[in-house]
Design a protein around this motif. Structure first.
Motif, short mmCIF file in Angstrom:
data_model
loop_
_atom_site.label_atom_id
_atom_site.label_comp_id
_atom_site.label_asym_id
_atom_site.label_seq_id
_atom_site.Cartn_x
_atom_site.Cartn_y
_atom_site.Cartn_z
N TYR A 24 119.77 85.71 105.24
CA TYR A 24 120.08 84.59 104.36
C TYR A 24 121.57 84.55 104.03
O TYR A 24 122.19 83.47 104.01
N GLY A 28 122.13 81.73 106.34
CA GLY A 28 121.53 80.70 105.49
C GLY A 28 120.06 80.47 105.79
O GLY A 28 119.33 81.40 106.16
N LYS A 29 119.63 79.23 105.65
CA LYS A 29 118.22 78.89 105.88
C LYS A 29 117.78 79.26 107.29
O LYS A 29 116.65 79.71 107.50
N TYR A 33 114.43 81.28 108.58
CA TYR A 33 113.47 80.69 109.52
C TYR A 33 113.22 81.64 110.68
O TYR A 33 112.08 81.79 111.15
N THR A 72 109.48 82.35 101.83
CA THR A 72 109.17 81.06 101.20
C THR A 72 109.57 81.04 99.73
O THR A 72 110.00 80.00 99.22
N LEU A 75 113.37 80.52 99.68
CA LEU A 75 113.67 79.13 100.02
C LEU A 75 113.26 78.19 98.89
O LEU A 75 113.98 77.23 98.59
N GLU A 79 116.63 76.79 97.96
CA GLU A 79 116.87 75.67 98.87
C GLU A 79 115.93 74.49 98.66
O GLU A 79 116.17 73.41 99.19
N SER A 83 112.33 72.98 102.25
CA SER A 83 112.78 74.07 103.11
C SER A 83 111.72 75.17 103.19
O SER A 83 111.51 75.77 104.26
N ALA A 87 109.58 76.52 106.63
CA ALA A 87 109.40 77.90 107.08
C ALA A 87 107.94 78.16 107.43
O ALA A 87 107.63 78.88 108.40
N SER A 229 122.98 82.71 96.93
CA SER A 229 123.03 81.24 96.94
C SER A 229 124.06 80.71 95.95
O SER A 229 124.81 79.77 96.26
#
Length: 243
Positions: A24, A28-29, A33, A72, A75, A79, A83, A87, A229
């Motif tokens: 992360y 990042g996202k 994933y 999850t 996120l 996010e 998002s 996932a 974040s």
């Protein structure tokens, strides 16, 4: 060796949760994933192995499945709900892709020099039931986890007027319930009829105990992810201010 399995599980937990945070931080996202996709595929292989640790019989794969809930929750917190749901869909796609590819291996006629096909067939002939069980349960429990996370969030924000408070409550309140659903459904679908009921219930009980601990231990990881974040969001602002 006494304690070997316990030590490996603890080290695995630290490594896997740490890898999610590093993914992360640096990617990042997209990094999360990737973790979700890899974890769902590997967990479907690991779950074939039963070990004894902490005085309980349990399947491997519990920690890898647990990191998908961590993903999850991170996120959802950092996010947004869309998002987090993405996932879940990536995890479902990865499981279907893995199922199709792994079953196609056994359609080939091996060469006379081949030595791997018997082992591949022995391991992956049981994969369809496990993956289909995992796929259906994963979809149900993960979508429920994302939904419940945001329901807890609405409740805590309404009660306190602060969107950031009670992260620990929404994290554990969603994960512990969804993991209970996940563990019960998966154990029944995947192992009922394969093992005797005593073993099935032992697997269920030990798996959920592991999930309780991983749920509690992933809360610091979600706090760390939120700090990551926050720093990412603050950095462009500081750069813009400096200019």
């Amino acid at each position: 060796m006494s304690g070997q399995n316990e030590l490996i599980l603890i080290v695995s937990l630290i490594f896997i949760f740490g890898a999610a945070l590093l993914a992360y931080k640096y990617f990042g996202k997209a990094g999360l994933y990737c973790i979700s996709a890899i974890a769902t595929v590997l967990a479907n292989i690991e779950v074939l192995v039963i070990i004894k640790a902490f005085g309980m019989s349990q399947t491997l794969g519990n920690i890898l499945f647990a990191v998908t809930f961590l993903v999850t929750d991170i996120l959802s917190e950092c996010e947004g709900r869309e998002s987090a749901n993405k996932a879940v869909f990536i995890g479902i796609f990865s499981s279907v892709f893995f199922l199709v590819i792994s079953q196609s291996w056994m359609l080939y006629v091996p060469s006379s020099e081949d030595w791997a096909m018997p082992a591949i067939t022995q391991i992956f002939s049981n994969t369809p039931r496990l993956v289909l069980a995992s796929l259906s349960v994963y979809a149900i429990s993960q979508m429920f986890d994302v939904w419940l996370y945001h329901q807890w969030w609405k409740l805590t924000e309404k009660k306190t007027g602060d969107k950031r408070k009670f992260l620990w409550l929404r994290n554990n309140g969603s994960t512990l319930v969804s993991q209970l659903i996940n563990t019960l459904l998966f154990t029944l679908i995947a192992f009922a009829g394969t093992y005797d009921w005593k073993t099935v219930f032992s697997i269920f009980g030990s798996s959920y105990v592991i999930y309780i601990f991983t749920s509690l231990l992933d809360t610091p990881a979600v706090y760390i992810a939120r700090r990551i974040s926050d720093k990412k969001k603050l950095t462009p602002h500081l750069n813009s201010f400096a200019k």
